[in-house]
Design a protein around this motif. Structure first.
Motif, PDB file in Angstrom:
ATOM      1  N   GLY A   1       0.806  -1.134  -0.173  1.00  0.00           N
ATOM      2  CA  GLY A   1      -0.098  -0.028  -0.070  1.00  0.00           C
ATOM      3  C   GLY A   1       0.802   1.176   0.008  1.00  0.00           C
ATOM      4  O   GLY A   1       2.131   1.138  -0.294  1.00  0.00           O
ATOM      5  N   TYR A   2       0.113   2.270   0.236  1.00  0.00           N
ATOM      6  CA  TYR A   2       0.952   3.734   0.381  1.00  0.00           C
ATOM      7  C   TYR A   2       0.723   4.254   1.764  1.00  0.00           C
ATOM      8  O   TYR A   2      -0.266   4.286   2.235  1.00  0.00           O
ATOM      9  CB  TYR A   2       0.214   4.492  -0.863  1.00  0.00           C
ATOM     10  CG  TYR A   2       0.631   5.952  -0.852  1.00  0.00           C
ATOM     11  CD1 TYR A   2       1.871   6.169  -1.419  1.00  0.00           C
ATOM     12  CD2 TYR A   2      -0.271   6.879  -0.414  1.00  0.00           C
ATOM     13  CE1 TYR A   2       2.343   7.502  -1.511  1.00  0.00           C
ATOM     14  CE2 TYR A   2       0.434   8.264  -0.516  1.00  0.00           C
ATOM     15  CZ  TYR A   2       1.519   8.394  -1.045  1.00  0.00           C
ATOM     16  OH  TYR A   2       2.012   9.843  -1.019  1.00  0.00           O
ATOM     17  N   LEU A   3       1.857   5.115   2.105  1.00  0.00           N
ATOM     18  CA  LEU A   3       1.739   5.662   3.482  1.00  0.00           C
ATOM     19  C   LEU A   3       1.396   7.112   3.056  1.00  0.00           C
ATOM     20  O   LEU A   3       2.389   8.092   2.157  1.00  0.00           O
ATOM     21  CB  LEU A   3       2.963   5.761   3.902  1.00  0.00           C
ATOM     22  CG  LEU A   3       3.559   4.342   4.826  1.00  0.00           C
ATOM     23  CD1 LEU A   3       4.697   4.490   5.374  1.00  0.00           C
ATOM     24  CD2 LEU A   3       2.252   3.933   5.468  1.00  0.00           C
ATOM     25  N   THR A   4       0.502   7.708   3.901  1.00  0.00           N
ATOM     26  CA  THR A   4       0.102   9.025   3.589  1.00  0.00           C
ATOM     27  C   THR A   4       1.096  10.279   3.896  1.00  0.00           C
ATOM     28  O   THR A   4       1.216  11.317   3.454  1.00  0.00           O
ATOM     29  CB  THR A   4      -1.166   9.624   4.247  1.00  0.00           C
ATOM     30  OG1 THR A   4      -2.084   8.482   3.910  1.00  0.00           O
ATOM     31  CG2 THR A   4      -1.723  10.815   4.203  1.00  0.00           C
ATOM     32  N   ALA A   5       1.753   9.684   5.172  1.00  0.00           N
ATOM     33  CA  ALA A   5       2.873  10.905   5.440  1.00  0.00           C
ATOM     34  C   ALA A   5       4.081   9.893   5.917  1.00  0.00           C
ATOM     35  O   ALA A   5       3.790   8.831   6.263  1.00  0.00           O
ATOM     36  CB  ALA A   5       2.443  11.688   6.750  1.00  0.00           C
ATOM     37  N   LYS A   6       5.286  10.591   5.939  1.00  0.00           N
ATOM     38  CA  LYS A   6       6.548   9.857   6.429  1.00  0.00           C
ATOM     39  C   LYS A   6       7.351  10.993   7.074  1.00  0.00           C
ATOM     40  O   LYS A   6       7.035  12.192   7.134  1.00  0.00           O
ATOM     41  CB  LYS A   6       7.364   9.503   5.212  1.00  0.00           C
ATOM     42  CG  LYS A   6       6.610   8.336   4.227  1.00  0.00           C
ATOM     43  CD  LYS A   6       7.491   7.923   3.207  1.00  0.00           C
ATOM     44  CE  LYS A   6       6.647   6.802   2.317  1.00  0.00           C
ATOM     45  NZ  LYS A   6       7.776   6.485   1.251  1.00  0.00           N
ATOM     46  N   SER A   7       8.322  10.359   7.782  1.00  0.00           N
ATOM     47  CA  SER A   7       9.299  11.135   8.530  1.00  0.00           C
ATOM     48  C   SER A   7      10.928  11.001   7.877  1.00  0.00           C
ATOM     49  O   SER A   7      10.760  10.499   6.454  1.00  0.00           O
ATOM     50  CB  SER A   7       9.453  10.956   9.680  1.00  0.00           C
ATOM     51  OG  SER A   7      10.274  11.833  10.451  1.00  0.00           O
ATOM     52  N   GLY A   8      11.683  11.134   8.628  1.00  0.00           N
ATOM     53  CA  GLY A   8      13.028  10.753   8.214  1.00  0.00           C
ATOM     54  C   GLY A   8      13.465   9.395   8.290  1.00  0.00           C
ATOM     55  O   GLY A   8      12.833   8.615   8.651  1.00  0.00           O
ATOM     56  N   PRO A   9      14.909   9.070   8.018  1.00  0.00           N
ATOM     57  CA  PRO A   9      15.432   7.915   8.304  1.00  0.00           C
ATOM     58  C   PRO A   9      15.175   7.376   9.610  1.00  0.00           C
ATOM     59  O   PRO A   9      15.542   8.224  10.660  1.00  0.00           O
ATOM     60  CB  PRO A   9      16.908   8.131   7.889  1.00  0.00           C
ATOM     61  CG  PRO A   9      16.818   9.220   7.173  1.00  0.00           C
ATOM     62  CD  PRO A   9      15.973  10.119   7.361  1.00  0.00           C
ATOM     63  N   ILE A  10      14.876   6.338   9.847  1.00  0.00           N
ATOM     64  CA  ILE A  10      14.550   5.667  11.027  1.00  0.00           C
ATOM     65  C   ILE A  10      15.869   5.101  11.852  1.00  0.00           C
ATOM     66  O   ILE A  10      16.581   4.296  11.217  1.00  0.00           O
ATOM     67  CB  ILE A  10      13.355   4.526  11.202  1.00  0.00           C
ATOM     68  CG1 ILE A  10      12.196   4.890  10.406  1.00  0.00           C
ATOM     69  CG2 ILE A  10      13.231   4.040  12.409  1.00  0.00           C
ATOM     70  CD1 ILE A  10      11.107   4.107  10.140  1.00  0.00           C
ATOM     71  N   GLN A  11      16.066   5.592  12.930  1.00  0.00           N
ATOM     72  CA  GLN A  11      17.436   5.296  13.427  1.00  0.00           C
ATOM     73  C   GLN A  11      17.236   3.902  14.454  1.00  0.00           C
ATOM     74  O   GLN A  11      17.957   3.276  14.579  1.00  0.00           O
ATOM     75  CB  GLN A  11      18.208   6.365  14.342  1.00  0.00           C
ATOM     76  CG  GLN A  11      18.809   7.523  13.378  1.00  0.00           C
ATOM     77  CD  GLN A  11      19.478   8.474  14.204  1.00  0.00           C
ATOM     78  OE1 GLN A  11      19.280   8.499  15.443  1.00  0.00           O
ATOM     79  NE2 GLN A  11      20.817   8.830  13.753  1.00  0.00           N
ATOM     80  N   ALA A  12      16.362   3.997  15.413  1.00  0.00           N
ATOM     81  CA  ALA A  12      15.838   3.058  16.345  1.00  0.00           C
ATOM     82  C   ALA A  12      14.512   2.833  16.600  1.00  0.00           C
ATOM     83  O   ALA A  12      13.697   3.606  16.082  1.00  0.00           O
ATOM     84  CB  ALA A  12      16.869   3.246  17.734  1.00  0.00           C
ATOM     85  N   ALA A  13      14.233   1.654  17.043  1.00  0.00           N
ATOM     86  CA  ALA A  13      12.951   1.354  17.454  1.00  0.00           C
ATOM     87  C   ALA A  13      12.763   0.519  18.738  1.00  0.00           C
ATOM     88  O   ALA A  13      13.587  -0.368  19.076  1.00  0.00           O
ATOM     89  CB  ALA A  13      12.292   0.333  16.126  1.00  0.00           C
ATOM     90  N   VAL A  14      11.650   0.686  19.427  1.00  0.00           N
ATOM     91  CA  VAL A  14      11.454   0.227  20.893  1.00  0.00           C
ATOM     92  C   VAL A  14      10.018  -0.278  20.605  1.00  0.00           C
ATOM     93  O   VAL A  14       9.207   0.203  20.477  1.00  0.00           O
ATOM     94  CB  VAL A  14      11.577   1.068  22.013  1.00  0.00           C
ATOM     95  CG1 VAL A  14      11.266   0.358  23.299  1.00  0.00           C
ATOM     96  CG2 VAL A  14      12.936   1.384  22.263  1.00  0.00           C
ATOM     97  N   ASN A  15       9.991  -1.796  20.848  1.00  0.00           N
ATOM     98  CA  ASN A  15       8.652  -2.347  20.835  1.00  0.00           C
ATOM     99  C   ASN A  15       8.336  -2.853  22.186  1.00  0.00           C
ATOM    100  O   ASN A  15       9.032  -3.474  22.844  1.00  0.00           O
ATOM    101  CB  ASN A  15       8.851  -3.780  19.696  1.00  0.00           C
ATOM    102  CG  ASN A  15       7.479  -4.686  19.645  1.00  0.00           C
ATOM    103  OD1 ASN A  15       6.428  -3.844  19.352  1.00  0.00           O
ATOM    104  ND2 ASN A  15       7.377  -5.671  20.163  1.00  0.00           N
TER     105      ASN A  15
END
Length: 610
Positions: free
Chosen positions: A209-223
């Protein structure tokens, strides 16, 4: 070459006479080094390679705000009124009420086998734009949506905590990176969202699909995987798909901040042992390391963080162990679950201080505890000592071929390469079996077979056909050609295991311990009669046999009430399900376990059994 052999004939003869003794010495040395690496006094304490993280200087201010209790109560009420439904519209409205830009993401997943069922799913994400930077970098807080305890337990407390964190961060002006809040009702939803975010299409069965909005490159994630409101310990999960690990600094930050908030950080159910008993601490280190290696060797992710790691995003899962969990330790104190929010706040404030992507510390390591680590420079020593006997034996065979007075052109290593190439072609044919069965599904469906049974029995039949293929037996009467084949086989096995160790040391070490002795003994037997008698043992290192024995051993260990016949039958059914699961992970997430086993391990087995 002949001059070289003549000048060093005595040394080479000495090596050939004592090759088995040298190899045995290497194996004994590997065992000694392994026990040394997991003993107190030899493991290294963890530290922060990236000083910009500064976890000790981060002030945590998040507290149990009235909004946290309110949003969690309202979330529970709406899930009760809409059971089994992903309340995406409610989540979007809640993020909007906070003041964030929130969106829905739609994706379509087509199951690749049998019924070809189509799943239309949704994810919800919100973007908190950093007030101090123009959307150049981003961090992610994610959580799966599970409203019942049917599978891994409810995750509503974690989602409520995420919403409270979103409201809290929206009032802060120190953020220099965007924060993305991501919730999905299915694991495949995270894969679809990341595919759309990076504009890649990694799976042929997933329409992102398609994302309506994005940000910059993702550095880290916490689940977040929190299913209780009273937390006794914070389990930190790091193993990803294919055994991938996050940067060690990210793990260290979570451990440090959890300790500062008086919540016990654990890794595979164990915290750092504070004891003066050398043997007790060493035993604890050994058990934790073994548990991590088993988990990493499975090549399956222990949490949703593994999907992020595929995209070079450093990610971990924080799993709250509650009062009602079976993993609860009685000596751990209970704390309110908002304390996890303070830990998450500290982690994100530390990540907010980074001036660049993670480029220091370790990506390859083993963890004996939350405060100790074994670097790649250490654990590769025992692995190398276990692999090098294969090369010694190959060199021994090659030297004997050249030191003997009679030479035959068939004894050249080049003469063995066609057979080696043939075995690898057979391996890639086995790797292609799922695609052939999908294309000609009517063949097994006409016999009322499911794909799980069709692929399983096809692998067994193809293995037997390749063994008894008459083309393999050509020129088998030549002893020199047989020795050349054995030499190339040992070199091939050593190279494959060595390459694997750079990606997944746990799986490589497990396969080395299992395959190296059998391969070594097979090529050391003096005559064909002994090799024939020994051949049944070679079937144990077939990729299917290895996985089946692991399942059978696990069944025997954890279900002692069943009789041996029930264990065998149950393990047989679980083995077919495991194979199907590996294929699903290959098609969807890019797990290469099936591809590696069929395209590389199977050819090695075919060469050894020759």
């Amino acid at each position: 070459m002949g001059l070289l052999f003549d000048e060093n004939k005595q040394i080479l003869t000495l090596f050939t006479n004592h090759c088995n003794k040298i190899s045995f010495l290497c194996i004994c040395s590997a065992i000694i080094v392994t026990f040394t690496l997991v003993s107190e006094g030899y493991v290294d304490p963890t530290y922060f390679s990236e000083n910009a993280l500064l976890p000790g200087y981060v002030n945590r201010e998040f507290s149990a705000q009235p909004y946290l209790n309110s949003v969690l109560t309202r979330l529970k009420d709406v899930t009760k009124s809409r059971p089994g439904e992903f309340v995406s519209d409610w989540l979007v409205n809640e993020f909007n009420s906070i003041g964030l830009h929130s969106y829905e993401h739609n994706y379509t997943f087509e199951y690749p086998f049998d019924d070809k069922k189509i799943i239309n799913g949704k994810s919800v994400y919100a973007i908190l734009e950093a007030p101090r930077a123009p959307n150049t970098e981003a961090l992610i807080i994610s959580s799966p949506y599970q409203s019942s305890k049917k599978f891994n337990g409810k995750t509503l407390p974690g989602i409520g905590l995420m919403l409270a964190m979103a409201k809290y961060f929206s009032k802060k002006s120190y953020l220099a990176k965007d924060v993305i809040f991501l919730i999905s009702g299915q694991e495949i939803g995270f894969q679809a969202w990341l595919d759309s975010y990076h504009e890649v299409y990694s799976s042929p069965v997933l329409t992102s699909g398609y994302l309506t909005a994005k940000s910059g490159p993702i550095q880290a994630a916490v689940n977040l995987q929190i299913d209780d409101e009273d937390i006794t310990q914070l389990e930190i999960e790091i193993e990803g798909i294919n055994g991938q690990l996050p940067n060690l600094d990210l793990f260290n930050v979570a451990v440090e901040l959890a300790t500062r908030e008086s919540i016990t950080p654990t890794f595979h159910g164990k915290s750092h042992p504070f004891s003066t008993d050398f043997y007790q601490v060493s035993q604890n280190y050994a058990l934790t390391t073994a548990s991590m290696m088993i988990s990493q060797g499975k090549t399956k992710s222990t949490g949703l963080h593994g999907i992020f790691q595929k995209y070079a995003i450093q990610a971990i899962t924080l799993k709250g162990i509650g009062q009602n969990s079976g993993n609860k330790q009685d000596d751990y104190l209970s704390v309110p679950f908002y304390v996890v929010g303070r830990v998450v706040e500290g982690v994100f404030r530390s990540l907010n201080n980074l001036l660049e992507r993670f480029n220091r510390s370790y990506w390859f390591y083993l963890l004996p505890s939350t405060r100790r680590y074994i670097s790649i420079g250490y654990y590769m020593i025992p692995f190398g000592l276990l692999v090098i006997p294969l090369l010694f034996k190959a060199l021994n065979i090659y030297l004997k071929m050249n030191l003997d007075s009679c030479h035959d052109e068939s004894g050249s290593l080049w003469a063995a390469l066609p057979f080696n190439f043939y075995c690898h072609v057979c391996g890639f044919l086995v790797a292609s079996l799922p695609f052939f069965l999908q294309r000609f599904a009517w063949i097994y469906q006409s016999h009322n077979l499911a794909f799980k049974e069709a692929i399983y029995y096809s692998l067994i039949v193809s293995s037997l056909l390749f063994i008894f293929n008459p083309l393999v037996k050509l020129n088998k009467n030549s002893i020199e050609l047989l020795k050349a084949r054995q030499c190339v086989t040992l070199i091939n096995l050593a190279l494959i295991l060595s390459c694997l160790s750079l990606f997944n040391i746990s799986l490589a070490l497990f396969l080395t311990i299992l395959m190296m002795p059998i391969a070594y003994i097979c090529v050391s037997l003096p005559n064909n009669l002994l090799r024939k008698l020994f051949s049944p043992l070679v079937f144990l290192i077939h990729p299917l046999s290895i996985s089946y024995l692991c399942i059978l051993g696990t069944s025997l260990w954890f279900n002692s009430q069943l009789d041996i016949t029930s264990h065998i039958q149950q393990s047989f059914q679980n083995h077919k399900s495991l194979l199907l699961g590996q294929l699903e992970d290959w098609y969807i997430y890019g797990n290469w376990t099936y591809l590696f086993g069929s395209a590389f391990l199977f050819p090695i087995w075919l060469q050894i059994i020759d």
